[in-house]
Design an enzyme around this catalytic site. Structure first.
Site, PDB file in Angstrom:
ATOM      1  NE  ARG A 168      -0.446   1.568  13.024  1.00 15.95           N
ATOM      2  CZ  ARG A 168      -0.566   1.352  11.722  1.00 15.95           C
ATOM      3  NH1 ARG A 168      -1.716   0.924  11.229  1.00 15.95           N
ATOM      4  NH2 ARG A 168       0.463   1.550  10.904  1.00 15.95           N
ATOM      5  NE  ARG A 221      -3.794   1.605   2.871  1.00 10.49           N
ATOM      6  CZ  ARG A 221      -3.628   2.060   4.102  1.00 10.49           C
ATOM      7  NH1 ARG A 221      -2.718   1.519   4.882  1.00 10.49           N
ATOM      8  NH2 ARG A 221      -4.351   3.058   4.545  1.00 10.49           N
ATOM      9  CE  LYS A 228       0.949  -5.840   5.627  1.00 12.81           C
ATOM     10  NZ  LYS A 228       1.068  -4.479   5.062  1.00 12.81           N
TER      11      LYS A 228
END
Length: 321
Positions: free
Chosen positions: A319, A120, A185
């Site tokens: 977040r 991204r 992740k």
């Protein structure tokens, strides 16, 4: 195309292979074999040198291959896709975006090494060669489906359910395009669409998943990362690609008429931070509140002090507070 260097396929066979034996099979000298292997190692190919014996691919390395992938897919749908596997490809997304394609036919590209892969916001996607998953899928709709912006979330459902089907159960979805495990992740998705409003729409969907990262690559990732090896999960890369293909084919059939709605419940049930306090920000503006998941159109719902807000842009980062 699959591993155009036959030396890789020879090294993948069981056992340790001497430089002399490899040279005889390829018609070159033992010294030439060593030079080629040195270049391969420099390019990230996981070749081990065993003193006084020879060479082999590192334990656990599974080479990608078109036939290996198709073995896990019903033969009746083989003719509905164009599947390519590359030893090295700058970007699977860029390859499919520029490749001519027949409407309704699925394009698939996977690569062992992807030097220019992007995540991204143009960030580089770092992934150790020959051990992880880097692939893209493309599809052309002859007419635009309803709510095309929700395709990226529907794609994340397809990838997540493929992992679940292969026994990876500690994974969640994080808006807008992350696969998360134990708060770190595990993978990322990148979806782009192009076309005229009254004509065709081409969708390109890329995914990178960490199956086994080496420590050097891990040091260059700018956020906490995790791989399937740390989760105690070992899956076949070829089978995982096949499961993603199967799920995406089904999703692309459903989406034109139904949009994102059939996928909303699955996404919410597997999303991170539902009913928790989160912060959304884009570098300038920020919003804080209780995350309520996505609606049937794929809009993120945030219950704030000023009331309910909805977002459908992937430029916002999320977040947990």
């Amino acid at each position: 195309m699959s591993n155009p260097d036959p030396l890789i396929d020879l090294l993948a066979k069981p056992g340790i292979h001497s430089g002399t034996a490899l040279g005889e099979k390829l018609g070159i000298s033992r010294v030439a074999i060593k030079k080629r292997i040195d270049r391969m190692v420099a390019d990230g190919v996981p070749v081990e040198s065993v003193a006084s014996k020879g060479y082999r691919l590192s334990e656990g390395v599974e080479l990608l291959g078109v036939e290996r992938i198709l073995d896990h897919i019903d033969p009746s749908v083989h003719s509905t896709m164009d599947l390519d596997v590359f030893a090295t490809l700058d970007s699977t997304n860029a390859h499919l975006a520029s490749k001519p394609q027949v409407p309704g036919r699925l394009g698939v590209a996977a690569a062992e090494t992807q030097p220019l892969g992007q995540g991204r916001r143009g960030r580089q996607w770092i992934s150790s060669p020959y051990r992880n998953l880097m692939m893209s899928l493309s599809h052309i709709y002859e007419a635009w489906p309803q709510n095309p912006s929700g395709l990226s979330l529907a794609f994340s459902v397809s990838v997540h359910s493929a992992l679940i089907s292969l026994g990876v159960h500690e994974v969640g979805l994080k808006w807008p395009n992350d696969i998360i495990a134990k708060g770190n992740k595990l993978g990322g998705l990148l979806v782009s669409a192009s076309g005229e409003a009254d004509g065709e729409l081409k969708v390109v969907m890329g995914v990178g998943l960490n199956l086994e990262l080496d420590e050097d690559d891990r040091q260059h990732i700018d956020q906490p990362a995790i791989d399937l090896k740390e989760l105690g999960c070992q899956v076949s890369r070829n089978q995982l690609i096949a499961e993603i293909i199967i799920n995406v084919q089904e999703m692309l059939k459903i989406y034109p008429q139904a949009g994102f709605a059939p996928f909303a419940d699955y996404w919410n049930q597997n999303a991170c931070f539902i009913n928790e306090q989160v912060r959304l920000f884009d570098g300038t503006d920020e919003y804080m509140g209780e995350l309520l998941g996505v609606d049937k159109d794929g809009q993120l719902q945030l219950n704030t002090a000023k009331g309910m807000l909805k977002f459908n842009t992937s430029e916002l980062s999320l977040r947990k507070l």
